[in-house]
Design a protein around this motif. Structure first.
Motif, PDB file in Angstrom:
ATOM      1  N   ALA A 109     -32.818  22.171 -74.841  1.00  0.00           N
ATOM      2  CA  ALA A 109     -31.945  21.683 -73.771  1.00  0.00           C
ATOM      3  C   ALA A 109     -31.434  20.297 -74.106  1.00  0.00           C
ATOM      4  O   ALA A 109     -32.142  19.485 -74.725  1.00  0.00           O
ATOM      5  N   LEU A 110     -30.195  20.033 -73.696  1.00  0.00           N
ATOM      6  CA  LEU A 110     -29.601  18.702 -73.745  1.00  0.00           C
ATOM      7  C   LEU A 110     -29.426  18.217 -72.306  1.00  0.00           C
ATOM      8  O   LEU A 110     -29.103  19.012 -71.414  1.00  0.00           O
ATOM      9  N   PHE A 111     -29.642  16.930 -72.076  1.00  0.00           N
ATOM     10  CA  PHE A 111     -29.482  16.414 -70.719  1.00  0.00           C
ATOM     11  C   PHE A 111     -28.868  15.015 -70.761  1.00  0.00           C
ATOM     12  O   PHE A 111     -29.007  14.280 -71.747  1.00  0.00           O
ATOM     13  N   ILE A 112     -28.187  14.681 -69.678  1.00  0.00           N
ATOM     14  CA  ILE A 112     -27.593  13.354 -69.548  1.00  0.00           C
ATOM     15  C   ILE A 112     -27.638  12.968 -68.078  1.00  0.00           C
ATOM     16  O   ILE A 112     -27.465  13.814 -67.195  1.00  0.00           O
ATOM     17  N   LYS A 113     -27.905  11.699 -67.822  1.00  0.00           N
ATOM     18  CA  LYS A 113     -27.938  11.182 -66.464  1.00  0.00           C
ATOM     19  C   LYS A 113     -27.236   9.839 -66.450  1.00  0.00           C
ATOM     20  O   LYS A 113     -27.637   8.918 -67.174  1.00  0.00           O
ATOM     21  N   ASP A 114     -26.188   9.749 -65.654  1.00  0.00           N
ATOM     22  CA  ASP A 114     -25.415   8.513 -65.526  1.00  0.00           C
ATOM     23  C   ASP A 114     -25.782   7.880 -64.183  1.00  0.00           C
ATOM     24  O   ASP A 114     -25.381   8.368 -63.123  1.00  0.00           O
ATOM     25  N   ILE A 115     -26.560   6.804 -64.236  1.00  0.00           N
ATOM     26  CA  ILE A 115     -27.046   6.151 -63.031  1.00  0.00           C
ATOM     27  C   ILE A 115     -26.025   5.108 -62.599  1.00  0.00           C
ATOM     28  O   ILE A 115     -25.761   4.143 -63.326  1.00  0.00           O
ATOM     29  N   ASP A 116     -25.435   5.327 -61.430  1.00  0.00           N
ATOM     30  CA  ASP A 116     -24.407   4.404 -60.939  1.00  0.00           C
ATOM     31  C   ASP A 116     -25.010   3.059 -60.560  1.00  0.00           C
ATOM     32  O   ASP A 116     -24.409   2.003 -60.782  1.00  0.00           O
ATOM     33  N   SER A 117     -26.177   3.088 -59.936  1.00  0.00           N
ATOM     34  CA  SER A 117     -26.843   1.858 -59.521  1.00  0.00           C
ATOM     35  C   SER A 117     -28.326   2.161 -59.344  1.00  0.00           C
ATOM     36  O   SER A 117     -28.706   3.300 -59.103  1.00  0.00           O
ATOM     37  N   PHE A 118     -29.147   1.149 -59.470  1.00  0.00           N
ATOM     38  CA  PHE A 118     -30.575   1.325 -59.259  1.00  0.00           C
ATOM     39  C   PHE A 118     -31.120   0.089 -58.550  1.00  0.00           C
ATOM     40  O   PHE A 118     -30.544  -1.002 -58.606  1.00  0.00           O
ATOM     41  N   ILE A 119     -32.237   0.291 -57.883  1.00  0.00           N
ATOM     42  CA  ILE A 119     -32.835  -0.781 -57.081  1.00  0.00           C
ATOM     43  C   ILE A 119     -33.814  -1.567 -57.938  1.00  0.00           C
ATOM     44  O   ILE A 119     -34.656  -1.000 -58.630  1.00  0.00           O
ATOM     45  N   SER A 120     -33.694  -2.882 -57.890  1.00  0.00           N
ATOM     46  CA  SER A 120     -34.617  -3.757 -58.617  1.00  0.00           C
ATOM     47  C   SER A 120     -34.811  -5.034 -57.810  1.00  0.00           C
ATOM     48  O   SER A 120     -33.971  -5.388 -56.972  1.00  0.00           O
ATOM     49  N   ASP A 121     -35.923  -5.709 -58.060  1.00  0.00           N
ATOM     50  CA  ASP A 121     -36.164  -7.003 -57.429  1.00  0.00           C
ATOM     51  C   ASP A 121     -35.409  -8.072 -58.207  1.00  0.00           C
ATOM     52  O   ASP A 121     -35.635  -8.246 -59.403  1.00  0.00           O
ATOM     53  N   GLU A 122     -34.527  -8.761 -57.528  1.00  0.00           N
ATOM     54  CA  GLU A 122     -33.642  -9.733 -58.181  1.00  0.00           C
ATOM     55  C   GLU A 122     -33.850 -11.118 -57.586  1.00  0.00           C
ATOM     56  O   GLU A 122     -33.991 -11.268 -56.375  1.00  0.00           O
ATOM     57  N   LYS A 123     -33.891 -12.126 -58.457  1.00  0.00           N
ATOM     58  CA  LYS A 123     -34.004 -13.517 -58.023  1.00  0.00           C
ATOM     59  C   LYS A 123     -32.637 -14.182 -58.128  1.00  0.00           C
ATOM     60  O   LYS A 123     -32.041 -14.212 -59.203  1.00  0.00           O
ATOM     61  N   THR A 124     -32.175 -14.726 -56.991  1.00  0.00           N
ATOM     62  CA  THR A 124     -30.850 -15.335 -56.954  1.00  0.00           C
ATOM     63  C   THR A 124     -30.876 -16.598 -56.100  1.00  0.00           C
ATOM     64  O   THR A 124     -31.376 -16.559 -54.967  1.00  0.00           O
ATOM     65  N   PRO A 125     -30.359 -17.736 -56.599  1.00  0.00           N
ATOM     66  CA  PRO A 125     -30.229 -18.915 -55.743  1.00  0.00           C
ATOM     67  C   PRO A 125     -29.187 -18.656 -54.655  1.00  0.00           C
ATOM     68  O   PRO A 125     -28.084 -18.198 -54.951  1.00  0.00           O
ATOM     69  N   MET A 126     -29.554 -18.900 -53.421  1.00  0.00           N
ATOM     70  CA  MET A 126     -28.594 -18.712 -52.333  1.00  0.00           C
ATOM     71  C   MET A 126     -28.986 -19.564 -51.136  1.00  0.00           C
ATOM     72  O   MET A 126     -30.137 -20.014 -51.025  1.00  0.00           O
ATOM     73  N   GLU A 127     -28.021 -19.772 -50.255  1.00  0.00           N
ATOM     74  CA  GLU A 127     -28.260 -20.553 -49.051  1.00  0.00           C
ATOM     75  C   GLU A 127     -28.676 -19.626 -47.918  1.00  0.00           C
ATOM     76  O   GLU A 127     -28.034 -18.611 -47.656  1.00  0.00           O
ATOM     77  N   VAL A 128     -29.776 -19.970 -47.270  1.00  0.00           N
ATOM     78  CA  VAL A 128     -30.281 -19.198 -46.135  1.00  0.00           C
ATOM     79  C   VAL A 128     -30.503 -20.159 -44.973  1.00  0.00           C
ATOM     80  O   VAL A 128     -31.333 -21.075 -45.060  1.00  0.00           O
ATOM     81  N   ASP A 129     -29.754 -19.993 -43.900  1.00  0.00           N
ATOM     82  CA  ASP A 129     -29.894 -20.821 -42.691  1.00  0.00           C
ATOM     83  C   ASP A 129     -29.860 -22.320 -43.000  1.00  0.00           C
ATOM     84  O   ASP A 129     -30.672 -23.099 -42.512  1.00  0.00           O
ATOM     85  N   GLY A 130     -28.925 -22.716 -43.873  1.00  0.00           N
ATOM     86  CA  GLY A 130     -28.692 -24.135 -44.109  1.00  0.00           C
ATOM     87  C   GLY A 130     -29.465 -24.749 -45.255  1.00  0.00           C
ATOM     88  O   GLY A 130     -29.218 -25.908 -45.609  1.00  0.00           O
TER      89      GLY A 130
END
Length: 590
Positions: A401-422
C-alpha cells in the motif's frame, strides 16, 4: 568529572502518585427490521470515570551531603558511571528543602447516542444505502489541589521569617553555603529496593532511603503547626478548577455501488459526514487587568490574585467527504483506493479556561503566562491510500500500500510574546498554527499459513510479517530547515508474528519494532526524541468449550528499555524499563 568539598550536595527525591479511580460503563443496543431489506439500529452508551485525588501525590526533596560525587561519561554506555561517596543511608544528616502535595480530582462523563439505518435495494446499481445521526457529549471537570508553598521549611527558616511565622532555630544546621532544618532520623525509611536500573551496564548509586510522609509532616508541625497546615497541607486551587463540555452532533449518508468496469467487478463507496461541535468552558481566573508591574517585571500589588468566574462558548461546523473503491482485478487480486477529509478535535485539557502567570521565572525578559485556549481549532487533514492485495491461498496473502496525508494544521503549544490586559507576557498556549505537515510512505504485509504445507498437527503454524516506511516533514520553514520529521512518526517500523491455531489452541509470539520518533521539536536544549524500541510478546489460549477460554499473556519478555534524549543520543533525559508483565485468566461468553 568530580565534585567534592563542603558544598557537595545530593538531593534525595521521593515521588508517589497513587490512583484512586472509579469507572462505570453502560451500553444498550437494539435493532429493528422494518422489512427484510430495511433495518434501523439504535445505540446508547454512557460512561463515567472519576479520579478521587485530593492532593495525594507527594514530591519530597531533602538535601544530603557527601564527600564526593564522580560522574564518568567515557564508559561507552547510554548512562554515565555515577559514584557517590559515601553512599546515602538513613543514618546520614539531611536537610528539609521541598515538600509538594498535589493532585487533581477529575470527573469525566461521556454520553453517546447513535441512530443508524441501512437499506438494501433489490435491484439497480446501488447495493446499499447507509445513513445515521450521532450525538456525543463529553463533560470533564477538574478540581486542583496543591501545597501553597512547598518550600516553606527550606533555607533554615528563611521563608518562615519572611511570612511571619515564629520558630525555634535550634534544629537548623549549616553545611558549606547551605542552611537547613535537620530532619530527624525517624523520618527516614531504610532503602527497600534493589536492582536499580537492572540491565544497564553503567555504575549506579547504591539504593537510598525514602521518607515516612506522616512523620515528616509531624516534624514540620513541631517547628510551626500553622505554617505546616497552611503551606504544606494541600488545599483546593480555584484557579486550577474548571469544567469543559464538548457536544458533537453529526449526520452521515453513505452510498455503496456495485457494478462492472471493463467486465471487472467493483465496489464504490461514497459518503459525507456533517458535524456541529459546541464547546462550553468555565472555571475561575485571575483578574490580570489589575496587575501593576515594577521595572523588574514584578507585581506591586496582590489584589489581582482574587479569582472570579470566567466562561467561554463557541461552535464550529465541518463537512467531511470520503471515498472507498475496490476493484477485483482477479478472483484473488484486489485493488483498493480510498480518500477522505478528516479532523482531530483538541483535547478537553486544551480547551480549559485557565491561566497561570509567573513573575519569578522570566523568559526573554518577560513574565510568563501559561493558559488554555478554548477557541483552538481542530486539526484537519486530507488523506489517500492505494493498495494491492493478493490472496493466493487460504489464510495467506501478500499486500502492498501507498499512503499520503496532507495535514492542513495541527495543534501545538506555542510561546509568543503578547500583551494581555495591559502587560506583556511570554504566553504559552495550544494553538492551531498556520503551517501544516505532510506524511507519506508505503506498507507491505505477508501472511502465510502452513496448513497446505505441513502435516497435522504442525499445519496450524503460520506467520505474519509487515513493514512500514514513513517520510514526514513540516511546512514551517524553521522546522523544515532543521530537517525534522513530523512528531510521533517513526521512519521505519515492522512486526513479525509466529502463530499456531489448531484444536482450540491459539498461540502467538510477536516482535514489534519501530525507529526513533520526534516528541517535541521545540524542547529546551534541542529537539526531544524517543529512541528506537522493540518488544517481544507472547500469548496462549485454549477453548475449553465454545463459551469458555483460558488464557495467558506475557509482554516485554526481554525487558527492553524505553528511552529518550535531547538533540543527541548521548544526552539521555528519559529511561524506563517496564519489566515483563504476565496475565493469566479465564474468559466466558453467554
Amino acid at each position: 568529572m568530580r565534585q567534592q568539598g563542603d558544598n557537595t550536595m545530593v538531593e534525595l527525591l521521593n515521588l508517589s502518585t497513587p490512583r484512586k479511580t472509579d469507572t462505570y460503563q453502560l451500553a444498550l443496543n437494539t435493532a429493528l427490521f422494518i422489512t427484510p431489506n430495511w433495518s434501523v439500529t439504535a445505540d446508547l452508551a454512557y460512561s463515567a470515570a472519576k479520579n478521587k485525588n485530593k492532593g495525594d501525590n507527594r514530591f519530597i526533596v531533602a538535601r544530603g551531603f557527601v564527600d564526593s560525587i564522580d560522574i564518568d561519561y567515557t564508559n561507552g554506555q547510554m548512562l554515565p558511571d555515577v559514584v557517590i561517596g559515601p553512599g546515602l543511608t538513613s543514618e546520614q544528616t539531611y536537610g528539609a528543602h521541598y515538600s509538594l502535595n498535589s493532585g487533581t480530582g477529575v470527573d469525566d462523563k461521556v454520553t453517546d447516542l447513535k441512530l443508524m439505518t441501512q437499506y438494501l435495494p433489490e435491484s439497480g446499481f446501488i447495493s446499499k444505502l447507509d445513513a445515521g445521526i450521532n450525538y456525543v457529549k463529553q463533560v470533564k471537570s477538574q478540581n486542583e489541589f496543591r501545597s501553597r508553598n512547598p518550600s516553606q521549611f527550606s533555607r533554615g527558616g528563611y521563608y518562615l521569617t519572611r511570612d511571619g511565622y515564629a520558630f525555634d532555630g535550634s534544629g537548623v544546621f549549616t553545611q558549606g553555603e547551605f542552611k537547613l532544618f535537620k530532619i530527624p532520623k525517624s523520618v527516614f525509611v531504610p532503602a527497600n529496593f534493589d536492582n536499580f536500573l537492572r540491565g544497564e551496564n553503567s555504575i549506579s548509586p547504591d539504593p537510598w532511603p525514602s521518607f515516612d510522609y506522616d512523620k515528616l509532616l509531624e516534624y514540620y508541625r513541631s517547628i510551626n503547626s500553622d505554617a505546616a497546615n497552611e503551606a504544606i497541607i494541600p488545599s483546593i486551587n480555584q484557579a486550577g478548577t474548571y469544567e469543559v463540555s464538548e457536544a458533537v452532533t453529526s449526520a452521515y449518508v453513505q452510498i455503496t455501488i456495485e457494478e462492472l468496469l471493463f467486465d471487472l467487478p467493483y465496489m464504490l463507496n461514497l459518503g459525507v459526514r456533517a458535524s456541529h461541535t459546541q464547546v462550553d468552558s468555565e472555571g475561575f481566573g485571575y483578574d490580570l487587568s489589575k496587575v501593576v508591574l515594577d521595572d523588574a517585571g514584578q507585581p506591586l500589588n496582590d489584589d489581582w490574585r482574587t479569582v472570579s468566574p470566567v466562561n467561554y462558548s463557541d461552535s464550529y461546523t465541518n463537512i467531511l467527504p470520503s471515498l472507498n473503491f475496490k476493484l477485483n482485478l482477479q478472483d484473488d487480486l484486489l485493488l483498493r483506493i480510498s480518500a477522505a477529509e478528516v479532523l482531530s478535535r483538541p483535547s478537553l485539557y486544551s480547551l480549559r479556561v485557565w491561566a497561570a502567570p509567573n513573575f519569578t521565572s522570566q523568559e526573554q525578559g518577560l513574565p510568563t503566562l501559561v493558559r488554555g485556549n478554548p477557541g483552538v481549532e481542530p486539526e484537519q487533514a486530507k488523506q489517500a491510500d492505494l493498495a494491492l492485495e493478493w490472496y493466493y491461498g487460504d489464510s495467506s496473502s501478500l499486500s502492498g500500500a501507498l499512503f499520503i496525508k496532507d495535514i492542513d494544521s495541527f495543534i501545538s503549544d506555542e510561546k509568543t510574546p503578547m500583551e494581555v490586559d495591559g502587560n506583556r507576557y511570554l504566553v504559552s498556549q495550544p494553538v492551531s498554527g498556520q503551517y501544516g505537515a505532510k506524511v507519506q510512505g508505503f506498507e507491505i504485509a505477508w501472511q502465510q499459513s502452513l496448513e497446505q504445507w505441513l502435516p497435522e498437527p504442525f499445519n496450524g503454524f503460520g506467520w505474519q510479517l509487515n513493514y512500514t516506511y514513513v517520510d514526514s516533514s513540516y511546512e514551517d520553514p524553521e522546522l523544515k530547515a532543521k530537517d525534522l520529521p513530523f512528531k510521533g512518526m517513526s521512519e521505519n517500523s515492522y512486526n513479525a508474528v509466529l502463530y499456531y491455531e489448531q484444536y482450540g489452541l491459539q498461540a502467538r509470539l510477536a516482535y514489534n519494532w519501530r525507529s526513533k520518533f520526534l516528541v517535541d521539536p521545540n524542547a529546551w536544549g534541542g529537539p526531544a526524541w524517543i529512541d528506537d524500541y522493540g518488544q517481544l510478546d507472547a500469548s496462549i489460549s485454549y477453548n475449553i468449550t465454545d463459551n469458555l477460554t483460558i488464557f495467558s499473556e506475557a509482554s516485554n519478555l526481554t525487558n527492553n528499555r524505553y528511552s529518550g534524549y535531547i538533540k543527541r543520543e548521548d544526552q539521555v533525559n528519559y529511561l524506563e524499563r517496564f519489566g515483563t508483565q504476565i496475565a493469566v485468566g479465564i474468559r466466558g461468553s453467554f
